[in-house]
Design an enzyme around this catalytic site. Structure first.
Site, PDB file in Angstrom:
ATOM      1  CG  ASP A 199       2.907   0.985  10.392  1.00  2.70           C
ATOM      2  OD1 ASP A 199       2.258   1.848  11.315  1.00  2.70           O
ATOM      3  OD2 ASP A 199       2.951   0.919   8.956  1.00  2.70           O
TER       4      ASP A 199
ATOM      5  CB  SER B  12       8.902   5.855  10.063  1.00  2.61           C
ATOM      6  OG  SER B  12       7.758   5.682  11.021  1.00  2.61           O
TER       7      SER B  12
ATOM      8  NE  ARG C 279       0.191  -1.213  10.409  1.00  2.00           N
ATOM      9  CZ  ARG C 279       0.150  -1.832   9.052  1.00  2.00           C
ATOM     10  NH1 ARG C 279      -0.439  -3.311   8.429  1.00  2.00           N
ATOM     11  NH2 ARG C 279       0.172  -0.950   7.954  1.00  2.00           N
TER      12      ARG C 279
ATOM     13  NE  ARG D  17      -2.619   1.225  14.683  1.00  3.25           N
ATOM     14  CZ  ARG D  17      -1.558   1.684  13.216  1.00  3.25           C
ATOM     15  NH1 ARG D  17       0.008   1.620  13.108  1.00  3.25           N
ATOM     16  NH2 ARG D  17      -2.517   1.123  12.204  1.00  3.25           N
TER      17      ARG D  17
ATOM     18  NE  ARG E 123      -4.508  10.160  12.618  1.00  5.44           N
ATOM     19  CZ  ARG E 123      -4.132   8.751  11.522  1.00  5.44           C
ATOM     20  NH1 ARG E 123      -4.593   8.021  10.532  1.00  5.44           N
ATOM     21  NH2 ARG E 123      -2.790   8.297  11.529  1.00  5.44           N
TER      22      ARG E 123
ATOM     23  CB  SER F  74       8.041  10.063   8.307  1.00  4.42           C
ATOM     24  OG  SER F  74       7.118   8.832   7.311  1.00  4.42           O
ATOM     25  CD  GLN F  75       1.289   8.861   6.515  1.00  9.78           C
ATOM     26  OE1 GLN F  75      -0.688   9.198   7.454  1.00  9.78           O
ATOM     27  NE2 GLN F  75       1.049   7.481   7.070  1.00  9.78           N
TER      28      GLN F  75
ATOM     29  CE  LYS G 174      -2.389   0.717   3.973  1.00 10.74           C
ATOM     30  NZ  LYS G 174      -2.059   1.539   4.225  1.00 10.74           N
TER      31      LYS G 174
END
Length: 387
Positions: free
Chosen positions: A289, A173, A344, A320, A99, A146-147, A22
């Protein structure tokens, strides 16, 4: 839909065609949208996230709703900012509206982007009016996402005068930034990364057809299964031995959790070893992740370790860390697992039926976000799945 998951023998033997990556697919879709000429993407991810992004890029609507897809929201925020004369409302799920997006919006505004917050300051949704962006030196916190940095990198070649990004502090990340730059290089983009500074001059993407490799993140649940099984012989198709995906690191983690992994004829074979050697500290700054599959595996083995580098996990589809700990407590009671709208969560808890017997996984179709065939593939491994 809720599924009950069990396995009668704890012996797992199967061959699995893993979903395509993905993360790679979504970056390629943005590169293709920016390129002057289109190109073909083979083995494009069939995940909900990639389908959503592809639909958004081809939509004629002004209001774009990406649901819970955080990567899509961030990539589109940057891309839409460059689309001169066009205006968009970019929104998402209720969780998406919790977010933070401030660091990315602030960076884009420095470049000349016109972005307005519609509801709560510093959070989605956004009103974006495309402008001609002009290169500046951008300082951005490497520990936020990092996105955010990948979003800026992907549009950097079409920014007037190019772009220089100065990353402040530790990078979360980092392999995902390497993936972004590696793919950009595949399409002709030149850059330098010296110390904490990435520089990209203005240039053009050079289109070429591309074959997407399978997803290392999705393979983590099969490593879990191998570790928690009594015995196994699992073949995973489509993974690259020299992958640009950072989650290939799981080979190293799971070698110490009882799993041998061997590449044979472009397939990866998982078998058991007798090595259980848990490090006292597991630093997942580069691979957050992998927290859920690793934490659940350790719990299934009755082992503990201290995890580091998890600061971004509270801003994912769910918090998470908290969600995992909540549901692990239920394994010795009702064995009904809530997934918190997080793919996940579902996939990390399902393998625990090998240790705790039949589990109920609520909202089981959430796996479509990244691994649509997950439940069908589990059945290939001898798992019993029932409504």
């Amino acid at each position: 839909m809720n599924y009950k998951v069990s396995h009668s023998t704890k012996l797992v033997e199967c061959q699995i065609d893993l979903p395509s990556s993905k993360s790679i697919s979504n970056r390629l879709l943005i590169i293709r949208a920016i390129s002057s000429e289109k190109f073909r993407i083979f083995n494009l991810s069939e995940s909900e996230d990639s389908i959503c992004l592809n639909n958004a890029l081809n939509s004629k609507e002004k209001v774009i709703d990406v649901g819970p897809a955080g990567t899509n929201f961030r990539f589109l925020t940057a891309l839409f900012s460059t689309m001169l004369g066009k205006q968009f409302i970019l929104t998402g799920s209720n969780r998406m509206k919790e977010r933070p997006i401030k660091d990315l919006v602030d960076s884009l505004r420095i470049l000349g982007a016109k972005i307005e917050y519609i509801e709560k300051e510093n959070f989605p949704p956004l009103k974006i009016t495309g402008q001609e962006l002009e290169g500046r030196v951008i300082r951005i916190d490497g520990g936020v996402s990092s996105q955010f940095i990948s979003s800026l990198l992907l549009i950097a070649p079409i920014i007037k005068n190019g772009l220089e990004i100065e990353i402040v502090g530790n990078i979360v990340s980092k392999p995902y930034l390497n993936m972004t730059l590696s793919l950009m290089k595949e399409f002709g983009i030149l850059y330098t990364w010296i110390d904490n500074k990435i520089k990209l001059p203005p240039q053009n993407y050079i289109p070429k057809d591309y074959l997407v490799e399978s997803d290392w993140s999705s393979s983590s649940f099969w490593f879990q299964i191998a570790s928690l099984s009594q015995n196994c012989n699992i073949t995973l198709n489509g993974l690259y031995e020299h992958s640009i995906q950072g989650d290939i690191k799981l080979l190293e983690y799971f070698e110490n959790l009882g799993v041998n992994s061997t590449f044979i004829n472009n397939t990866l074979r998982l078998t058991k070893n007798q090595k259980i050697d848990i490090p006292p500290i597991i630093d997942l700054l580069d691979n957050p992740d992998l927290f859920q599959p690793l934490r659940c595996t350790l719990f299934g083995l009755g082992k503990e370790s201290n995890f580091k580098g998890l600061n971004t996990l509270q801003y994912k589809e769910t918090n998470r860390i908290r969600s995992v700990e909540n549901e692990l407590l239920r394994l010795n009671s009702d064995k009904i697992i809530d997934t918190y709208h997080d793919h996940r969560m579902a996939m990390s808890f399902a393998p625990l039926c090998l240790k705790f017997g039949e589990l109920q996984i609520n909202n089981s179709d959430v796996v479509r976000k990244s691994y649509p065939n997950f439940w069908d593939d589990l059945q290939k491994g001898g798992f019993k799945i029932s409504s």
